[in-house]
Scaffold this motif. Structure first.
Motif, PDB file in Angstrom:
ATOM      1  N   PHE A 213       0.826  -1.198   0.074  1.00 19.60           N
ATOM      2  CA  PHE A 213      -0.013   0.103  -0.032  1.00 19.60           C
ATOM      3  C   PHE A 213       0.758   1.475  -0.232  1.00 19.60           C
ATOM      4  N   ARG A 214       2.156   1.112  -0.407  1.00 18.41           N
ATOM      5  CA  ARG A 214       2.894   2.430  -0.388  1.00 18.41           C
ATOM      6  C   ARG A 214       2.427   3.700  -1.363  1.00 18.41           C
ATOM      7  N   GLY A 215       1.687   3.225  -2.290  1.00 21.56           N
ATOM      8  CA  GLY A 215       0.953   4.098  -3.249  1.00 21.56           C
ATOM      9  C   GLY A 215      -0.116   4.999  -2.276  1.00 21.56           C
ATOM     10  N   GLU A 216      -0.937   4.285  -1.600  1.00 23.91           N
ATOM     11  CA  GLU A 216      -1.887   5.029  -0.716  1.00 23.91           C
ATOM     12  C   GLU A 216      -1.197   5.642   0.504  1.00 23.91           C
ATOM     13  N   ILE A 217      -0.209   4.978   0.870  1.00 26.32           N
ATOM     14  CA  ILE A 217       0.532   5.920   2.081  1.00 26.32           C
ATOM     15  C   ILE A 217       1.215   7.150   1.603  1.00 26.32           C
ATOM     16  N   ARG A 218       1.563   6.881   0.397  1.00 27.70           N
ATOM     17  CA  ARG A 218       2.188   8.365  -0.259  1.00 27.70           C
ATOM     18  C   ARG A 218       1.250   9.252  -0.738  1.00 27.70           C
ATOM     19  N   ASP A 219       0.102   8.836  -1.055  1.00 28.33           N
ATOM     20  CA  ASP A 219      -1.142   9.816  -1.633  1.00 28.33           C
ATOM     21  C   ASP A 219      -1.632  10.481  -0.190  1.00 28.33           C
ATOM     22  N   ALA A 220      -1.916   9.659   1.059  1.00 27.77           N
ATOM     23  CA  ALA A 220      -2.280  10.093   2.123  1.00 27.77           C
ATOM     24  C   ALA A 220      -1.432  11.064   2.818  1.00 27.77           C
TER      25      ALA A 220
END
Length: 476
Positions: free
Chosen positions: A453-460
């Motif tokens: 979920f690195r993409g979601e963590i970055r976007d958040a």
């Protein structure tokens, strides 16, 4: 629903959960483990009676609210049949003396039956009056009506401690019944215009029959879901002891902190997704939202597995096993919340029978699981059975939604949730023996989730940073 209104409705669940975490340790130190278990049976009875005696008319009230002009008359049609049936039933039970108290508490005392009956009646009336506030979008009044009784319960228990009151079941039931009466009075005051007008409103029997035709079929699905969430307590009372039931109810109460996510998300999600459906746009965001919720679910399971030992600092030594049981108890609120993101196809297609089938199937699995696990593992077995049942519930809701609507990627959904549920089951049943291995398991699972979920963590992170900068500019 605007963010301001969402925040107003969210105050109640969040504040209630926090106050519950404050009052729970006090109750466990002051009252016996058996009496804590007996109170869990009262909560089971409240849940069932509110569901059964409503006759599905609470759902009919919500369905019809925006389509009728005479709102007080609608409230009368929704509330009156079930109220008459419930009062008649309670009066009959009270005539038999301590029969109700004997079934709930195994203490056949007439005054306990009277207190329990009062609690059931207050909870039932509060259910319908709360719908008036919700449907009129009076979020702050709704939240305050949830918070004030929690404060009253805390105040009564605190008074018991200060004055050295007897640590008896009667006093514990009085405290909880007083809180329920308080919430009923507050709801009655906040909705006084509606229900006072309903007293003299006409009773349209034909429309009542129409409402019953809509609401009665929903009772079966409601009872199935009630059984999915409450049958574990009934089995513990029957196959184990009130001590095990008390242990389990405390673990469930701690895990209920996760219902903050469930309550807030459900308040926002349902109106949003149906708004998307009505406009035929935005539905591509369903999968994106499910990934964010999945990330939060995995994070919650992992942190609970690594930090559950914290509860031992606020509970008496006899509740030490709560640290192992609480992780599996997270299955209900977390997996239910996640299923809300994947079940949208059933709602959009209006094929609610599939939702009932998912609940019934999961309920059957929970029955079998409790029957086999509780005699051997007690409260731990009940927690594991319910956790597994809710994973099946989540999978069935997802698959039915896909069948009725459209496909969605779900390999990651099933893989991570299965890893969480499997880890929680092993942690609950054998965690005390496998301490080091379980700690390593949760850390590895957390690292795998962080990578996936690195993409979601970055976007958040970017979103939070932008909001922080915007707030700084406004203050400047």
């Amino acid at each position: 629903m605007t963010p301001k209104k969402v925040a107003a409705f969210a105050i109640g669940p969040i504040g209630g959960a926090l106050l519950g975490l404050i009052s729970l340790p006090i109750i466990t130190w002051f009252f016996s483990q058996e009496d804590v278990g007996r109170m869990a049976m009262l909560q089971v009875a409240i849940g069932f009676s509110t569901l059964f005696f409503s006759l599905g008319l609470d759902q009919s009230y919500v369905r019809e609210f925006h389509e009728v002009t005479d709102k007080p008359s609608l409230l009368k049609r929704a509330l009156l049949p079930g109220l008459i049936l419930l009062v008649t039933t309670l009066l009959t039970l009270v005539m038999f003396g301590g029969a109700l108290a004997s079934w709930l508490f195994e203490i056949p005392e007439w005054h306990l039956s009277l207190l329990a009956s009062t609690a059931l009646l207050a909870a039932f009336i509060s259910r319908f009056l709360s719908l008036v506030l919700r449907m009129n979008e009076q979020g702050l009044a709704y939240s305050m009506s949830q918070l004030l009784p929690k404060l009253l319960l805390l105040a009564v228990i605190g008074t018991y401690v200060v004055i050295g009151a007897e640590k008896s079941l009667t006093n514990l039931v009085i405290a909880n019944t007083s809180a329920l009466i308080c919430v009923c009075i507050i709801f009655a005051y906040n909705t006084r215009r509606e229900w006072l007008a309903s007293v003299t409103a006409s009773l349209d029997i034909q429309h009542l029959k129409h409402m019953l035709r809509f609401g009665l079929p929903l009772i079966l699905g409601g009872i199935a879901f009630w059984g999915l969430t409450a049958i574990d307590k009934v089995f513990l009372r029957t196959l184990a002891s009130f001590e095990e039931l008390g242990l389990y109810s405390v673990a469930v109460s701690f895990a209920a902190a996760a219902t903050i996510l469930q309550s807030v998300f459900s308040t926002v999600w349902a109106p949003t997704v149906y708004k998307w459906a009505s406009k035929g746009e935005g539905l591509e965001n369903v999968h994106k939202v499910s990934r964010y919720i999945l990330a939060l679910v995995v994070l919650a399971f992992c942190l609970a597995g690594l930090l559950s030992w914290v509860v031992t600092f606020v509970l008496p030594p006899k509740y030490d096993a709560v640290r192992w049981i609480v992780v599996s108890c997270l299955g209900f609120p977390l997996l239910y919340t996640l299923s809300e993101t994947t079940v949208v196809g059933i709602g959009i297609s209006r094929r609610t029978g599939f939702a009932m089938l998912a609940a019934l199937s999961s309920f059957a699995i929970n029955l079998v699981g409790n029957w086999f696990l509780i005699p051997h593992y007690g409260a731990a077995g009940a927690a594991v059975s319910t956790c597994i049942s809710f994973w099946v519930f989540f999978v069935l809701r997802t698959e039915f939604s896909i069948y009725l609507w459209k496909s969605m990627p779900r390999l990651l959904l099933y893989a991570f949730t299965l890893a969480c549920v499997s880890g929680a089951a092993v942690f609950t049943l054998w965690g005390e023996t496998l301490r080091g291995l379980m700690a390593a398991y949760w850390v590895l699972l957390l690292c795998a989730a962080a990578y996936s979920f690195r993409g979601e963590i970055r976007d958040a992170s970017v979103f939070a940073l932008q909001r922080g900068r915007a707030a700084s500019v406004r203050r400047g």
